[in-house]
Design an enzyme around this catalytic site. Structure first.
Site, mmCIF file in Angstrom:
data_model
loop_
_atom_site.group_PDB
_atom_site.id
_atom_site.type_symbol
_atom_site.label_atom_id
_atom_site.label_comp_id
_atom_site.label_asym_id
_atom_site.label_seq_id
_atom_site.Cartn_x
_atom_site.Cartn_y
_atom_site.Cartn_z
ATOM 1 N N SER A 7 0.858 -1.190 0.000
ATOM 2 C CA SER A 7 0.000 0.000 0.000
ATOM 3 C C SER A 7 0.885 1.227 0.000
ATOM 4 O O SER A 7 1.653 1.455 0.947
ATOM 5 C CB SER A 7 -0.890 0.001 1.243
ATOM 6 O OG SER A 7 -1.390 1.317 1.443
ATOM 7 N N HIS A 32 -1.144 -1.394 -4.380
ATOM 8 C CA HIS A 32 -2.419 -1.017 -3.748
ATOM 9 C C HIS A 32 -2.453 0.498 -3.526
ATOM 10 O O HIS A 32 -1.582 1.058 -2.856
ATOM 11 C CB HIS A 32 -2.559 -1.765 -2.423
ATOM 12 C CG HIS A 32 -3.870 -1.571 -1.726
ATOM 13 N ND1 HIS A 32 -5.011 -2.265 -2.069
ATOM 14 C CD2 HIS A 32 -4.237 -0.743 -0.707
ATOM 15 C CE1 HIS A 32 -6.008 -1.903 -1.278
ATOM 16 N NE2 HIS A 32 -5.567 -0.966 -0.441
ATOM 17 N N ASP A 34 -4.666 3.685 -2.155
ATOM 18 C CA ASP A 34 -5.781 4.037 -1.285
ATOM 19 C C ASP A 34 -6.321 5.427 -1.621
ATOM 20 O O ASP A 34 -5.644 6.422 -1.398
ATOM 21 C CB ASP A 34 -5.330 3.989 0.180
ATOM 22 C CG ASP A 34 -5.099 2.566 0.650
ATOM 23 O OD1 ASP A 34 -6.040 1.763 0.545
ATOM 24 O OD2 ASP A 34 -3.977 2.261 1.093
ATOM 25 N N MET A 36 -8.946 8.222 -0.795
ATOM 26 C CA MET A 36 -9.832 8.646 0.306
ATOM 27 C C MET A 36 -10.338 10.053 0.058
ATOM 28 O O MET A 36 -9.585 10.920 -0.408
ATOM 29 C CB MET A 36 -9.058 8.632 1.626
ATOM 30 C CG MET A 36 -8.390 7.303 1.944
ATOM 31 S SD MET A 36 -7.706 7.303 3.610
ATOM 32 C CE MET A 36 -6.772 5.765 3.582
ATOM 33 N N HIS A 65 -8.303 1.133 -4.232
ATOM 34 C CA HIS A 65 -9.262 0.894 -3.142
ATOM 35 C C HIS A 65 -9.984 2.222 -2.913
ATOM 36 O O HIS A 65 -9.413 3.152 -2.350
ATOM 37 C CB HIS A 65 -8.469 0.423 -1.920
ATOM 38 C CG HIS A 65 -9.259 0.305 -0.669
ATOM 39 N ND1 HIS A 65 -8.661 0.137 0.578
ATOM 40 C CD2 HIS A 65 -10.597 0.317 -0.433
ATOM 41 C CE1 HIS A 65 -9.596 0.062 1.509
ATOM 42 N NE2 HIS A 65 -10.770 0.179 0.924
ATOM 43 N N MET A 67 -12.142 4.574 -1.126
ATOM 44 C CA MET A 67 -12.800 4.900 0.148
ATOM 45 C C MET A 67 -13.449 6.261 -0.034
ATOM 46 O O MET A 67 -13.023 7.270 0.539
ATOM 47 C CB MET A 67 -11.769 4.898 1.290
ATOM 48 C CG MET A 67 -11.363 3.507 1.728
ATOM 49 S SD MET A 67 -9.794 3.477 2.616
ATOM 50 C CE MET A 67 -8.666 3.409 1.215
ATOM 51 N N MET A 136 -11.587 -5.815 5.032
ATOM 52 C CA MET A 136 -10.824 -4.859 5.852
ATOM 53 C C MET A 136 -10.523 -5.488 7.210
ATOM 54 O O MET A 136 -11.438 -5.947 7.906
ATOM 55 C CB MET A 136 -11.601 -3.564 6.058
ATOM 56 C CG MET A 136 -11.776 -2.699 4.809
ATOM 57 S SD MET A 136 -10.259 -2.302 3.913
ATOM 58 C CE MET A 136 -9.292 -1.449 5.159
ATOM 59 N N GLY A 141 -9.016 4.222 6.694
ATOM 60 C CA GLY A 141 -8.717 5.643 6.877
ATOM 61 C C GLY A 141 -7.236 5.930 7.082
ATOM 62 O O GLY A 141 -6.751 6.965 6.648
ATOM 63 N N ASP A 174 -6.737 -6.318 3.996
ATOM 64 C CA ASP A 174 -6.103 -4.999 4.082
ATOM 65 C C ASP A 174 -6.153 -4.453 5.499
ATOM 66 O O ASP A 174 -7.224 -4.215 6.042
ATOM 67 C CB ASP A 174 -6.857 -4.061 3.115
ATOM 68 C CG ASP A 174 -6.232 -2.680 3.002
ATOM 69 O OD1 ASP A 174 -5.154 -2.449 3.574
ATOM 70 O OD2 ASP A 174 -6.845 -1.841 2.309
ATOM 71 N N GLY A 175 -4.967 -4.239 6.069
ATOM 72 C CA GLY A 175 -4.862 -3.529 7.335
ATOM 73 C C GLY A 175 -4.155 -4.306 8.422
ATOM 74 O O GLY A 175 -4.607 -5.377 8.827
ATOM 75 N N GLY A 176 -3.020 -3.781 8.861
ATOM 76 C CA GLY A 176 -2.319 -4.351 10.006
ATOM 77 C C GLY A 176 -1.662 -5.695 9.758
ATOM 78 O O GLY A 176 -1.308 -6.392 10.714
ATOM 79 N N GLY A 196 1.134 -1.968 4.088
ATOM 80 C CA GLY A 196 1.743 -0.649 3.960
ATOM 81 C C GLY A 196 2.956 -0.519 4.850
ATOM 82 O O GLY A 196 4.102 -0.529 4.387
HETATM 83 C C1 DX5 Z 1 -6.378 1.716 5.359
HETATM 84 C C2 DX5 Z 1 -5.868 1.372 3.979
HETATM 85 C C3 DX5 Z 1 -4.768 0.409 3.959
HETATM 86 C C4 DX5 Z 1 -3.510 0.835 4.677
HETATM 87 C C5 DX5 Z 1 -2.787 -0.394 5.122
HETATM 88 O O1 DX5 Z 1 -7.518 2.467 5.234
HETATM 89 O O2 DX5 Z 1 -6.929 0.837 3.204
HETATM 90 O O3 DX5 Z 1 -4.478 0.005 2.626
HETATM 91 O O4 DX5 Z 1 -2.651 1.628 3.910
HETATM 92 O O5 DX5 Z 1 -1.678 -0.013 5.871
HETATM 93 P P1 DX5 Z 1 -1.056 -0.975 6.983
HETATM 94 O O6 DX5 Z 1 -0.532 -2.177 6.278
HETATM 95 O O7 DX5 Z 1 0.017 -0.119 7.570
HETATM 96 O O8 DX5 Z 1 -2.143 -1.299 7.957
HETATM 97 ZN ZN ZN Z 2 -6.474 -0.088 1.250
#
Ligand code: DX5
Ligand code: ZN
Length: 223
Positions: A7, A32, A34, A36, A65, A67, A136, A141, A174-176, A196
């Site tokens: 990401s 990826h 993002d 927003m 993605h 958002m 997710m 965000g 996606d996420g963490g 990310g």
């Molecule tokens: C959050 C994004 C993710 C984010 C992931 O809203 O959709 O793609 O960048 O980042 P990490 O891997 O650091 O959680």
């Molecule tokens: Zn994302």
């Protein structure tokens, strides 16, 4: 086959081309992005002009993605800008079927994104239209948030739901996600792994991707 989708939210935006090239050297196969709007999520990031520039900077598939509150209004424009995958949140699109079909008709892969608290039942009628589901594992965000462990069971149930219906829908998460949990995530059934911080927050993006790929086949003992 597990794919790592770095990401770019956690990359150095002044050096995006180099950052992506480094991640690709480590084995990343998807980028990826993002998007927003400061409305659907409380943050602002990138839009169409950046996707257009990235299209010239890398040959890897661009996974956008969205958002944003009105994905149906912009989805096709992202394909025109160079996106190969466009995903839309099930929580915001009252015309999800139309948006997914529009993305597919433009020649891109269409994805449905589902937030941590949104039940899988909301996917019932979209599953046979979508090419992939983006689950997710944080509330969208921001990068750098903690993985929500209950999402693992959701991925398992989604995997069963797809199999029972004889579909070929892919699961992205996606996420963490990092080295410590990627094994469980892939064992649960996720195939495209967004990361990310674990890629761009570790100094060397190529090594970050390699470490994730190495760890992706190892499930922590006792889990
Ligand atoms: C959050 C994004 C993710 C984010 C992931 O809203 O959709 O793609 O960048 O980042 P990490 O891997 O650091 O959680
Ligand atoms: Zn994302």
């Amino acid at each position: 086959m597990v794919e790592i989708a770095p990401s770019i939210l956690s990359a150095d935006f002044a050096r995006l081309g180099e950052e992506i090239a480094a991640a690709e050297r480590g084995g990343a196969t998807v980028v990826h992005c993002d998007v927003m709007d400061g409305h659907f999520v409380p943050n602002l990031t990138i839009g169409l002009p950046v996707i257009k520039s990235l299209r010239r900077a890398t040959r890897l598939p661009l996974d956008t993605h969205l958002m944003i509150s009105e994905p149906g209004r912009y989805a096709e424009q992202f394909v025109d800008a160079g996106a190969n995958m466009v995903s839309v949140h099930v929580e915001v699109d009252a015309h999800l079927n139309r948006t997914l079909m529009a993305i597919k008709n433009k020649g891109a892969k269409a994805g449905v994104v589902i937030n941590p608290a949104t039940p899988l039942s909301t996917l019932e009628e979209a599953l046979d239209v979508a090419d992939y589901v983006l689950v997710m594992s944080v509330n969208p965000g921001f990068g750098g948030q903690k993985f929500i462990p209950s999402v693992l069971d959701k991925v398992r149930r989604l995997r069963r739901m797809i199999a029972e219906r004889g579909l070929t829908v892919r699961i992205e998460i996606d996420g963490g996600v990092d080295r410590t949990n990627i094994g469980e995530v892939t064992a649960a059934g996720a195939e495209i792994i967004v990361a990310g911080t674990a890629v761009f927050g570790v100094g060397d993006p190529a090594q970050g991707v390699r470490d994730l790929l190495d760890a992706s086949t190892t499930v922590a003992s006792g889990k």
